[in-house]
Design an enzyme around this catalytic site. Structure first.
Site, mmCIF file in Angstrom:
data_model
loop_
_atom_site.group_PDB
_atom_site.id
_atom_site.type_symbol
_atom_site.label_atom_id
_atom_site.label_comp_id
_atom_site.label_asym_id
_atom_site.label_seq_id
_atom_site.Cartn_x
_atom_site.Cartn_y
_atom_site.Cartn_z
ATOM 1 N N LYS A 1 0.841 -1.197 0.000
ATOM 2 C CA LYS A 1 0.000 0.000 0.000
ATOM 3 C C LYS A 1 0.885 1.259 0.000
ATOM 4 O O LYS A 1 2.097 1.176 0.219
ATOM 5 C CB LYS A 1 -0.934 -0.052 1.223
ATOM 6 C CG LYS A 1 -1.943 -1.222 1.153
ATOM 7 C CD LYS A 1 -2.781 -1.309 2.422
ATOM 8 C CE LYS A 1 -3.842 -2.404 2.328
ATOM 9 N NZ LYS A 1 -4.619 -2.532 3.599
ATOM 10 N N TYR B 1 -12.166 -2.976 -3.047
ATOM 11 C CA TYR B 1 -12.741 -3.015 -1.705
ATOM 12 C C TYR B 1 -14.265 -2.994 -1.699
ATOM 13 O O TYR B 1 -14.882 -2.592 -0.712
ATOM 14 C CB TYR B 1 -12.187 -1.856 -0.871
ATOM 15 C CG TYR B 1 -10.782 -2.109 -0.360
ATOM 16 C CD1 TYR B 1 -10.488 -3.235 0.416
ATOM 17 C CD2 TYR B 1 -9.739 -1.239 -0.640
ATOM 18 C CE1 TYR B 1 -9.202 -3.479 0.889
ATOM 19 C CE2 TYR B 1 -8.446 -1.472 -0.167
ATOM 20 C CZ TYR B 1 -8.192 -2.598 0.598
ATOM 21 O OH TYR B 1 -6.921 -2.837 1.076
ATOM 22 N N PHE C 1 -15.507 3.012 7.577
ATOM 23 C CA PHE C 1 -14.141 3.424 7.214
ATOM 24 C C PHE C 1 -13.866 3.326 5.718
ATOM 25 O O PHE C 1 -12.753 3.602 5.267
ATOM 26 C CB PHE C 1 -13.113 2.594 8.001
ATOM 27 C CG PHE C 1 -13.260 1.097 7.812
ATOM 28 C CD1 PHE C 1 -12.751 0.445 6.688
ATOM 29 C CD2 PHE C 1 -13.919 0.330 8.768
ATOM 30 C CE1 PHE C 1 -12.878 -0.919 6.519
ATOM 31 C CE2 PHE C 1 -14.058 -1.058 8.604
ATOM 32 C CZ PHE C 1 -13.540 -1.670 7.469
ATOM 33 N N ARG D 1 -1.475 -14.650 3.901
ATOM 34 C CA ARG D 1 -2.177 -14.010 5.033
ATOM 35 C C ARG D 1 -1.385 -14.202 6.335
ATOM 36 O O ARG D 1 -1.354 -13.319 7.181
ATOM 37 C CB ARG D 1 -3.588 -14.602 5.191
ATOM 38 C CG ARG D 1 -4.494 -14.400 3.989
ATOM 39 C CD ARG D 1 -5.110 -13.040 3.895
ATOM 40 N NE ARG D 1 -6.064 -12.765 4.949
ATOM 41 C CZ ARG D 1 -6.803 -11.652 4.994
ATOM 42 N NH1 ARG D 1 -6.693 -10.730 4.048
ATOM 43 N NH2 ARG D 1 -7.646 -11.456 5.985
ATOM 44 N N THR E 1 -5.247 -8.073 10.611
ATOM 45 C CA THR E 1 -5.645 -6.788 10.010
ATOM 46 C C THR E 1 -5.197 -5.600 10.865
ATOM 47 O O THR E 1 -4.662 -4.624 10.344
ATOM 48 C CB THR E 1 -7.179 -6.761 9.843
ATOM 49 O OG1 THR E 1 -7.554 -7.850 8.998
ATOM 50 C CG2 THR E 1 -7.647 -5.457 9.220
ATOM 51 N N ARG F 1 2.906 -6.962 9.103
ATOM 52 C CA ARG F 1 2.228 -5.901 9.869
ATOM 53 C C ARG F 1 2.725 -5.858 11.313
ATOM 54 O O ARG F 1 2.847 -4.784 11.906
ATOM 55 C CB ARG F 1 0.716 -6.111 9.820
ATOM 56 C CG ARG F 1 0.103 -5.778 8.454
ATOM 57 C CD ARG F 1 -1.327 -6.258 8.378
ATOM 58 N NE ARG F 1 -2.008 -5.874 7.141
ATOM 59 C CZ ARG F 1 -3.148 -6.409 6.725
ATOM 60 N NH1 ARG F 1 -3.737 -7.358 7.458
ATOM 61 N NH2 ARG F 1 -3.712 -6.025 5.588
ATOM 62 N N ASN G 1 -1.812 -0.058 7.299
ATOM 63 C CA ASN G 1 -1.246 -1.374 7.619
ATOM 64 C C ASN G 1 -0.403 -1.992 6.508
ATOM 65 O O ASN G 1 -0.239 -3.205 6.425
ATOM 66 C CB ASN G 1 -2.324 -2.334 8.139
ATOM 67 C CG ASN G 1 -3.413 -2.606 7.115
ATOM 68 O OD1 ASN G 1 -3.323 -2.145 5.974
ATOM 69 N ND2 ASN G 1 -4.414 -3.371 7.506
ATOM 70 N N HIS H 1 -1.627 -5.490 1.466
ATOM 71 C CA HIS H 1 -2.862 -6.234 1.231
ATOM 72 C C HIS H 1 -2.532 -7.633 0.719
ATOM 73 O O HIS H 1 -1.597 -7.803 -0.048
ATOM 74 C CB HIS H 1 -3.724 -5.535 0.175
ATOM 75 C CG HIS H 1 -4.834 -6.409 -0.353
ATOM 76 N ND1 HIS H 1 -6.042 -6.515 0.301
ATOM 77 C CD2 HIS H 1 -4.887 -7.255 -1.417
ATOM 78 C CE1 HIS H 1 -6.804 -7.383 -0.356
ATOM 79 N NE2 HIS H 1 -6.132 -7.845 -1.406
ATOM 80 N N GLU I 1 -9.242 -9.853 -7.791
ATOM 81 C CA GLU I 1 -8.418 -8.657 -7.564
ATOM 82 C C GLU I 1 -7.323 -8.553 -8.615
ATOM 83 O O GLU I 1 -6.997 -7.454 -9.082
ATOM 84 C CB GLU I 1 -7.814 -8.707 -6.154
ATOM 85 C CG GLU I 1 -8.866 -8.565 -5.059
ATOM 86 C CD GLU I 1 -8.387 -9.020 -3.696
ATOM 87 O OE1 GLU I 1 -9.206 -9.016 -2.752
ATOM 88 O OE2 GLU I 1 -7.203 -9.410 -3.550
HETATM 89 P P1 DAT Z 1 -7.371 -7.316 5.551
HETATM 90 O O1 DAT Z 1 -6.626 -6.191 4.869
HETATM 91 O O2 DAT Z 1 -6.578 -7.883 6.686
HETATM 92 O O3 DAT Z 1 -7.864 -8.369 4.581
HETATM 93 P P2 DAT Z 1 -10.134 -6.392 5.651
HETATM 94 O O4 DAT Z 1 -10.303 -7.002 4.310
HETATM 95 O O5 DAT Z 1 -11.106 -6.779 6.703
HETATM 96 O O6 DAT Z 1 -8.662 -6.666 6.243
HETATM 97 O O7 DAT Z 1 -10.163 -4.810 5.537
HETATM 98 C C1 DAT Z 1 -9.489 -4.191 4.471
HETATM 99 C C2 DAT Z 1 -8.755 -2.991 5.005
HETATM 100 O O8 DAT Z 1 -9.680 -2.071 5.566
HETATM 101 C C3 DAT Z 1 -7.764 -3.283 6.127
HETATM 102 O O9 DAT Z 1 -6.505 -3.715 5.642
HETATM 103 C C4 DAT Z 1 -7.684 -1.966 6.816
HETATM 104 C C5 DAT Z 1 -9.088 -1.403 6.660
HETATM 105 N N1 DAT Z 1 -9.870 -1.686 7.887
HETATM 106 C C6 DAT Z 1 -10.392 -2.872 8.243
HETATM 107 N N2 DAT Z 1 -11.053 -2.789 9.411
HETATM 108 C C7 DAT Z 1 -10.945 -1.482 9.792
HETATM 109 C C8 DAT Z 1 -11.403 -0.738 10.898
HETATM 110 N N3 DAT Z 1 -12.121 -1.303 11.880
HETATM 111 N N4 DAT Z 1 -11.100 0.589 10.948
HETATM 112 C C9 DAT Z 1 -10.380 1.178 9.983
HETATM 113 N N5 DAT Z 1 -9.915 0.533 8.911
HETATM 114 C C10 DAT Z 1 -10.186 -0.789 8.807
HETATM 115 MG MG MG Z 2 -9.295 -8.259 3.063
#
Ligand code: DAT
Ligand code: MG
Length: 179
Positions: free
Chosen positions: A11, A51, A59, A87, A93, A104, A114, A117, A128
């Site tokens: 990212k 996304y 968010f 992962r 996350t 991370r 973070n 991805h 994706e």
């Molecule tokens: P990951 O990236 O571990 O697959 P995710 O798909 O649930 O996690 O979410 C995508 C991204 O969204 C994640 O990398 C960071 C952001 N995110 C997730 N949960 C969040 C939260 N509670 N507050 C702020 N950003 C969040």
């Molecule tokens: Mg994800």
């Protein structure tokens, strides 16, 4: 049968902080195969497609803005079990909950910054990759146009400006592209 792939993206914060080499090194040392790699500014519609499952989250807007805040490094890694393994390498996350030794866990603090991805399922790895391949293709077209203009201006042979790398993404990704 198509091989399992994960779409992995450094990212904008990871690129800006100079973590690209560190991250690629971890995937290489683990033993997965790098199938494609490209640096580009993500178009907004690609970030939104990427996304889309999170579009109802509070968010979501900040998340898309963050992904658009600078260039990303897009990668496709291949290998048996690569989705689940990536992962694990990436970590939880929320970086404060990520184990030390994960990317991370070692390099991040905030969930909204973070660093990296990784696809959460083989189907999403395909989806994706296809979405970002369109962005990569557009970047390639721009690069090709600039290179041609540059070659004309400087009277260099165009071939000098078309190293293999410029077309590699398109070619290696074609099995996953839905036309
Ligand atoms: P990951 O990236 O571990 O697959 P995710 O798909 O649930 O996690 O979410 C995508 C991204 O969204 C994640 O990398 C960071 C952001 N995110 C997730 N949960 C969040 C939260 N509670 N507050 C702020 N950003 C969040
Ligand atoms: Mg994800």
């Amino acid at each position: 049968v198509r091989a399992e792939i994960s779409y992995v993206m450094v990212k904008p914060d990871g690129v800006q902080r100079g973590l690209v080499g560190e991250i690629i090194g971890r995937f290489e040392r683990k033993g997965f195969k790098l199938r494609a790699l490209k640096l580009y500014q993500t178009p907004q519609e690609v970030a939104e497609e990427h996304y889309k499952d999170l579009s109802s989250k509070p968010f979501y807007k900040d998340l898309v803005q963050y992904i658009l805040s600078g260039p990303v490094v897009s990668m496709v890694w291949e290998g048996d079990g690569v989705v689940a393994s990536a992962r694990k390498l990436i970590g939880a996350t929320n970086p404060l909950a990520s184990e030390p030794g994960t990317i991370r866990g070692d390099f991040a603090i905030q969930v909204g910054r973070n660093v990296i991805h990784g696809s959460d399922s083989p189907d999403n790895g395909d989806r994706e990759t296809a979405a970002h391949a369109l962005a990569a293709r557009r970047a390639l077209t721009t690069a090709r146009r600039r290179a041609l203009a540059c070659a004309r201006d400087r009277a260099f042979p165009a071939a000098l400006w078309f190293p293999e790398g410029l077309v590699a993404w398109d070619q290696t990704i074609s099995p996953w592209l839905k036309e």
